[in-house]
Write a protein that holds these residues in place. Structure first.
Motif, PDB file in Angstrom:
ATOM      1  N   GLU A   1      34.578 -25.039  -5.410  1.00 14.69           N
ATOM      2  CA  GLU A   1      34.495 -26.381  -4.837  1.00 14.69           C
ATOM      3  C   GLU A   1      35.303 -27.361  -5.686  1.00 14.69           C
ATOM      4  O   GLU A   1      35.245 -27.338  -6.912  1.00 14.69           O
ATOM      5  CB  GLU A   1      33.033 -26.822  -4.781  1.00 14.69           C
ATOM      6  N   GLY A   2      36.066 -28.204  -5.029  1.00 20.86           N
ATOM      7  CA  GLY A   2      36.889 -29.176  -5.738  1.00 20.86           C
ATOM      8  C   GLY A   2      38.253 -28.652  -6.115  1.00 20.86           C
ATOM      9  O   GLY A   2      39.143 -29.428  -6.473  1.00 20.86           O
ATOM     10  N   VAL A   3      38.431 -27.331  -6.046  1.00 19.81           N
ATOM     11  CA  VAL A   3      39.725 -26.717  -6.333  1.00 19.81           C
ATOM     12  C   VAL A   3      40.312 -26.107  -5.063  1.00 19.81           C
ATOM     13  O   VAL A   3      41.443 -26.391  -4.677  1.00 19.81           O
ATOM     14  CB  VAL A   3      39.605 -25.637  -7.432  1.00 19.81           C
ATOM     15  N   HIS A   4      39.518 -25.277  -4.393  1.00 21.70           N
ATOM     16  CA  HIS A   4      39.987 -24.593  -3.191  1.00 21.70           C
ATOM     17  C   HIS A   4      39.450 -25.204  -1.898  1.00 21.70           C
ATOM     18  O   HIS A   4      39.973 -24.907  -0.822  1.00 21.70           O
ATOM     19  CB  HIS A   4      39.590 -23.115  -3.241  1.00 21.70           C
ATOM     20  N   PHE A   5      38.418 -26.005  -1.980  1.00 21.18           N
ATOM     21  CA  PHE A   5      37.875 -26.615  -0.770  1.00 21.18           C
ATOM     22  C   PHE A   5      37.098 -27.880  -1.126  1.00 21.18           C
ATOM     23  O   PHE A   5      36.671 -28.068  -2.268  1.00 21.18           O
ATOM     24  CB  PHE A   5      36.974 -25.633  -0.005  1.00 21.18           C
ATOM     25  N   ASP A   6      36.940 -28.739  -0.119  1.00 24.73           N
ATOM     26  CA  ASP A   6      36.223 -30.004  -0.276  1.00 24.73           C
ATOM     27  C   ASP A   6      35.184 -30.102   0.833  1.00 24.73           C
ATOM     28  O   ASP A   6      35.541 -30.280   2.004  1.00 24.73           O
ATOM     29  CB  ASP A   6      37.201 -31.177  -0.200  1.00 24.73           C
ATOM     30  N   PRO A   7      33.893 -29.977   0.509  1.00 21.41           N
ATOM     31  CA  PRO A   7      32.851 -30.032   1.544  1.00 21.41           C
ATOM     32  C   PRO A   7      32.765 -31.378   2.255  1.00 21.41           C
ATOM     33  O   PRO A   7      32.105 -31.478   3.291  1.00 21.41           O
ATOM     34  CB  PRO A   7      31.559 -29.749   0.759  1.00 21.41           C
ATOM     35  N   THR A   8      33.429 -32.395   1.719  1.00 20.77           N
ATOM     36  CA  THR A   8      33.396 -33.708   2.360  1.00 20.77           C
ATOM     37  C   THR A   8      33.918 -33.643   3.786  1.00 20.77           C
ATOM     38  O   THR A   8      33.379 -34.278   4.698  1.00 20.77           O
ATOM     39  CB  THR A   8      34.238 -34.721   1.559  1.00 20.77           C
TER      40      THR A   8
ATOM     41  N   LEU B   1      43.308 -35.071   6.744  1.00 20.72           N
ATOM     42  CA  LEU B   1      41.918 -35.057   6.284  1.00 20.72           C
ATOM     43  C   LEU B   1      41.737 -35.929   5.043  1.00 20.72           C
ATOM     44  O   LEU B   1      40.744 -36.662   4.924  1.00 20.72           O
ATOM     45  CB  LEU B   1      41.484 -33.619   5.992  1.00 20.72           C
ATOM     46  N   LEU B   2      42.682 -35.866   4.126  1.00 21.87           N
ATOM     47  CA  LEU B   2      42.595 -36.694   2.918  1.00 21.87           C
ATOM     48  C   LEU B   2      42.736 -38.175   3.256  1.00 21.87           C
ATOM     49  O   LEU B   2      42.078 -39.025   2.643  1.00 21.87           O
ATOM     50  CB  LEU B   2      43.676 -36.271   1.920  1.00 21.87           C
ATOM     51  N   ARG B   3      43.569 -38.483   4.227  1.00 18.63           N
ATOM     52  CA  ARG B   3      43.714 -39.881   4.639  1.00 18.63           C
ATOM     53  C   ARG B   3      42.419 -40.409   5.242  1.00 18.63           C
ATOM     54  O   ARG B   3      41.967 -41.517   4.909  1.00 18.63           O
ATOM     55  CB  ARG B   3      44.845 -40.011   5.658  1.00 18.63           C
TER      56      ARG B   3
END
Length: 364
Positions: A63-70, A192-194
């Motif tokens: 988590e935080g490296v390969h994927f973001d649960p957000t 997604l980040l935007r």
């Protein structure tokens, strides 16, 4: 360890680190019993008992490296990890048969969320006719960590008892091909980040992300496509590409990997690289270069492979989802000034030529 001897991983890169770690092989067993495929950042181990090759590969996701649960639903996360874990085996022309998953879970996630994760993994395994096993569940301090072990039998796709599924060699004049299109997953990540940024800027409001017009690229990021049709097309035609590599870190790192394995230079034509219209639209909106999405974006989970020129029409009869983007080169005067090792010669749409070297690989 003194300060002078400290070398960061970034200085040498993931592939070079992998090569340095490859000397640690444990017990001195016979190499015809257990072997590891060189060149992959995702190593495939091959164990042939009684001439039946068992191939396996492992992936670790943090988590935080390969994927973001957000912005990643847990069901889609489980689904995506199954695709990611099987890619190295597909590149060996091996149909996976088993998935074994181990998770480390922090207490910020509920039982229902972990069940949702495994339901996504379970659905993907059912779609692909794989056996899924939850090997262990343990605690984690802060991050959700997932380890996936994928295995299959190489003999499943052999047309006879002789030979091997992956030749791992290529010849001058062979064409370089890629499946699908590249850069879409990274374009989806940018969207997604935007949307995540908009949400964080107004956390007290009832925020709803707007993915209108971005469905394709967001889907490619969250829900990669099934890679088995490519494998089945190879099976039905009995075609054996010289080299197959999963495109997981972007096209340029994969091409560098090809150089390391083949020990040959390659020519690639930028206008021939398949990039979807939706991907280019996102890059234009972000005022970025769509080619760089394909070159360095990653997570497309497509495949790069080499084929003799005369074999390409045969594969096209069974599988239309690939493009020819370049060729393996012969030694010629054009590359003499880069004689320390094989290189990628990238031709742009403007007619410029860019030389990309594979670090740490010397030409014999």
């Amino acid at each position: 360890m003194n300060q002078k001897s400290f070398q960061t991983i970034q200085e040498i890169g993931a592939f070079a680190l992998k090569e340095r770690l490859s000397v640690f092989t444990g017990a001195n067993v016979e190499m015809d019993s257990i072997s590891s495929v060189e060149g992959h950042i995702d190593t495939v181990t091959q164990i042939p008992p009684d001439h039946h090759s068992v191939c396996s590969a492992s992936r670790l996701f943090l988590e935080g490296v390969h994927f973001d649960p957000t912005y990643t639903p847990f069901a889609l996360l489980g689904n995506k990890m199954m695709i990611a874990a099987m890619s190295p085996l597909i590149a060996r022309r091996v149909k996976p048969t088993h998935m074994t998953v181990t998770v480390a879970v922090p207490n910020k996630y509920s039982v229902e969320m972990i069940e949702e994760f495994f339901s996504g993994a379970d659905q993907q395994c059912k779609n692909l006719d794989l056996v899924l096993t939850c090997a262990d569940v343990t605690a984690s301090h802060q991050q959700f960590v997932v380890s996936v072990h994928c295995s299959g039998y190489e003999k499943i796709l052999l047309s006879s008892d002789s030979g091997t599924n992956a030749n791992r060699s290529t010849e001058p004049g062979d064409l370089i091909c890629v499946t699908g299109d590249l850069g879409a997953a990274f374009a989806g990540l940018r969207i997604l980040l935007r949307e995540k940024k908009f949400w964080m800027e107004q956390p007290e409001q009832d925020f709803q992300p707007d993915f209108t017009g971005y469905e394709y690229v967001v889907g490619r990021q969250l829900h990669p496509e099934n890679p088995l049709p490519f494998l089945l097309a190879l099976q039905s035609t009995s075609i054996k590409p010289g080299i197959i590599l999963p495109v997981t870190e972007g096209l340029i790192p994969t091409l560098k990997n090809l150089l390391r394995i083949s020990k040959r230079s390659v020519k690639v034509y930028s206008p021939a690289i398949p990039i979807a219209i939706e991907t280019r639209a996102v890059a234009d909106e972000m005022e970025e270069d769509a080619d760089k999405y394909a070159f360095y974006g990653g997570e497309d989970f497509e495949f790069l492979f080499t084929l003799p020129d005369h074999v390409v029409p045969q594969l096209e009869t069974e599988y239309h989802g690939f493009s020819v983007i370049g060729e393996v080169t012969k030694e010629d005067a054009e590359l003499e000034d880069h004689g320390e090792g094989p290189v990628v010669v990238l031709y742009t749409g403007e007619g410029d030529r860019i030389i990309i070297e594979a670090e740490g690989n010397k030409r014999p």
